[in-house]
Design a protein around this motif. Structure first.
Motif, PDB file in Angstrom:
ATOM      1  N   ASN A  91       0.815  -1.094  -0.006  1.00 27.07           N
ATOM      2  CA  ASN A  91       0.082   0.045  -0.022  1.00 27.07           C
ATOM      3  C   ASN A  91       0.862   1.171  -0.200  1.00 27.07           C
ATOM      4  O   ASN A  91       0.680   2.013   0.977  1.00 27.07           O
ATOM      5  CB  ASN A  91      -0.904  -0.070   1.158  1.00 27.07           C
ATOM      6  CG  ASN A  91      -2.239   0.850   1.029  1.00 27.07           C
ATOM      7  OD1 ASN A  91      -2.500   1.552  -0.138  1.00 27.07           O
ATOM      8  ND2 ASN A  91      -2.815   1.131   1.967  1.00 27.07           N
ATOM      9  N   PHE A  92       1.883   1.294  -0.858  1.00 28.18           N
ATOM     10  CA  PHE A  92       2.770   2.615  -1.154  1.00 28.18           C
ATOM     11  C   PHE A  92       3.625   2.754   0.218  1.00 28.18           C
ATOM     12  O   PHE A  92       3.769   4.067   0.256  1.00 28.18           O
ATOM     13  CB  PHE A  92       1.702   3.707  -1.522  1.00 28.18           C
ATOM     14  CG  PHE A  92       0.873   3.463  -2.825  1.00 28.18           C
ATOM     15  CD1 PHE A  92       1.544   3.572  -3.897  1.00 28.18           C
ATOM     16  CD2 PHE A  92      -0.375   3.450  -2.531  1.00 28.18           C
ATOM     17  CE1 PHE A  92       1.016   3.089  -5.142  1.00 28.18           C
ATOM     18  CE2 PHE A  92      -1.360   3.145  -3.759  1.00 28.18           C
ATOM     19  CZ  PHE A  92      -0.581   2.975  -4.948  1.00 28.18           C
ATOM     20  N   GLY A  93       3.864   1.647   0.846  1.00 29.70           N
ATOM     21  CA  GLY A  93       4.823   2.081   1.980  1.00 29.70           C
ATOM     22  C   GLY A  93       4.419   2.259   3.320  1.00 29.70           C
ATOM     23  O   GLY A  93       5.214   1.972   4.221  1.00 29.70           O
ATOM     24  N   PHE A  94       3.450   3.108   3.619  1.00 29.81           N
ATOM     25  CA  PHE A  94       2.865   3.134   4.939  1.00 29.81           C
ATOM     26  C   PHE A  94       1.289   2.917   4.930  1.00 29.81           C
ATOM     27  O   PHE A  94       0.841   3.688   4.126  1.00 29.81           O
ATOM     28  CB  PHE A  94       3.226   4.493   5.555  1.00 29.81           C
ATOM     29  CG  PHE A  94       3.205   4.325   7.020  1.00 29.81           C
ATOM     30  CD1 PHE A  94       3.907   3.750   7.895  1.00 29.81           C
ATOM     31  CD2 PHE A  94       1.703   5.275   7.452  1.00 29.81           C
ATOM     32  CE1 PHE A  94       3.641   3.689   9.157  1.00 29.81           C
ATOM     33  CE2 PHE A  94       1.640   5.267   8.681  1.00 29.81           C
ATOM     34  CZ  PHE A  94       2.520   4.709   9.880  1.00 29.81           C
ATOM     35  N   SER A 100     -12.223  -4.184   8.352  1.00 30.27           N
ATOM     36  CA  SER A 100     -11.933  -5.583   8.228  1.00 30.27           C
ATOM     37  C   SER A 100     -11.637  -6.032   6.777  1.00 30.27           C
ATOM     38  O   SER A 100     -10.589  -6.987   6.551  1.00 30.27           O
ATOM     39  CB  SER A 100     -13.235  -6.511   8.508  1.00 30.27           C
ATOM     40  OG  SER A 100     -14.288  -5.830   7.770  1.00 30.27           O
ATOM     41  N   GLN A 101     -11.816  -5.387   5.782  1.00 28.95           N
ATOM     42  CA  GLN A 101     -11.451  -5.316   4.442  1.00 28.95           C
ATOM     43  C   GLN A 101     -10.052  -5.315   4.475  1.00 28.95           C
ATOM     44  O   GLN A 101      -9.247  -5.989   3.765  1.00 28.95           O
ATOM     45  CB  GLN A 101     -12.022  -4.639   3.426  1.00 28.95           C
ATOM     46  CG  GLN A 101     -11.601  -4.732   2.036  1.00 28.95           C
ATOM     47  CD  GLN A 101     -12.324  -3.708   0.719  1.00 28.95           C
ATOM     48  OE1 GLN A 101     -13.174  -3.208   1.141  1.00 28.95           O
ATOM     49  NE2 GLN A 101     -11.463  -3.655  -0.227  1.00 28.95           N
ATOM     50  N   GLU A 102      -9.496  -4.226   5.227  1.00 28.79           N
ATOM     51  CA  GLU A 102      -8.118  -3.927   5.094  1.00 28.79           C
ATOM     52  C   GLU A 102      -7.205  -4.870   5.972  1.00 28.79           C
ATOM     53  O   GLU A 102      -6.166  -5.130   5.495  1.00 28.79           O
ATOM     54  CB  GLU A 102      -7.724  -2.317   5.647  1.00 28.79           C
ATOM     55  CG  GLU A 102      -8.400  -1.245   4.696  1.00 28.79           C
ATOM     56  CD  GLU A 102      -8.177  -0.065   5.330  1.00 28.79           C
ATOM     57  OE1 GLU A 102      -8.554   0.262   6.385  1.00 28.79           O
ATOM     58  OE2 GLU A 102      -8.160   0.741   4.697  1.00 28.79           O
ATOM     59  N   LEU A 106      -4.255  -7.109   4.504  1.00 33.22           N
ATOM     60  CA  LEU A 106      -3.016  -7.205   5.232  1.00 33.22           C
ATOM     61  C   LEU A 106      -2.800  -8.597   5.287  1.00 33.22           C
ATOM     62  O   LEU A 106      -1.523  -9.173   5.136  1.00 33.22           O
ATOM     63  CB  LEU A 106      -2.944  -6.451   6.438  1.00 33.22           C
ATOM     64  CG  LEU A 106      -2.045  -6.479   7.268  1.00 33.22           C
ATOM     65  CD1 LEU A 106      -0.600  -6.144   6.557  1.00 33.22           C
ATOM     66  CD2 LEU A 106      -1.953  -5.662   8.685  1.00 33.22           C
ATOM     67  N   ASN A 107      -3.760  -9.470   5.883  1.00 32.53           N
ATOM     68  CA  ASN A 107      -3.444 -10.861   5.977  1.00 32.53           C
ATOM     69  C   ASN A 107      -2.884 -11.472   4.698  1.00 32.53           C
ATOM     70  O   ASN A 107      -1.803 -12.509   4.707  1.00 32.53           O
ATOM     71  CB  ASN A 107      -4.658 -11.450   6.405  1.00 32.53           C
ATOM     72  CG  ASN A 107      -4.836 -11.974   7.957  1.00 32.53           C
ATOM     73  OD1 ASN A 107      -3.784 -12.023   8.522  1.00 32.53           O
ATOM     74  ND2 ASN A 107      -5.936 -11.807   8.376  1.00 32.53           N
TER      75      ASN A 107
END
Length: 136
Positions: A91-94, A100-102, A106-107
């Motif tokens: 996601n562009f570094g940070f 929950s979607q995010e 991440l998972n």
């Protein structure tokens, strides 16, 4: 030399959505200026943040956070030099994780990273997964 610090902390107060957005915006701006990558997760009064970048910048950023009155019970769980960044391509570094979607995205990213043979990366991944498991 690159370094990563992962910490968890309690918020001094339960942050309103508006305050959390301000914290996220400021953290992202500051970290981008300093070429720090990582993630910041806030849920139910708790923060988990992974900072990665040049050693001096990461140490200064962590010290600033440690002295921030919005945090209490700060625990540094990872403090290591690294050969490469873990979240540079995420996601562009940070990234700020808010939904929950995010968490699912991440998972997926963490599962992809697990195939790398990097002990520090796997330690960071385990910390993030445990935190996500607690709050999801």
């Amino acid at each position: 030399m690159l370094k990563t610090i992962c910490y968890i902390s309690d918020s001094r107060e339960y942050e309103s959505l508006e305050n959390v957005k301000k914290i996220y915006t400021k953290a992202k701006q500051n970290n981008l200026k300093l070429n720090i990558t990582g993630i910041l997760i806030y849920q139910n009064g708790n923060f988990l943040q992974v900072l990665e970048g040049h050693e001096e910048q990461v140490d200064k950023t962590y010290e600033k956070i440690r002295n921030d009155s919005r945090h209490r019970n700060i625990i540094k769980v990872i403090n290591n030099t690294i050969e490469q960044r873990i979240f540079e391509d995420y996601n562009f570094g940070f990234s700020i994780i808010k939904s929950s979607q995010e968490f699912n995205e991440l998972n997926d990213y963490l599962n992809w990273l697990k195939h790398a043979d990097n002990k520090i990366a796997n330690k960071v991944i385990l910390m993030v997964e445990n935190f996500i498991g607690i709050i999801s």
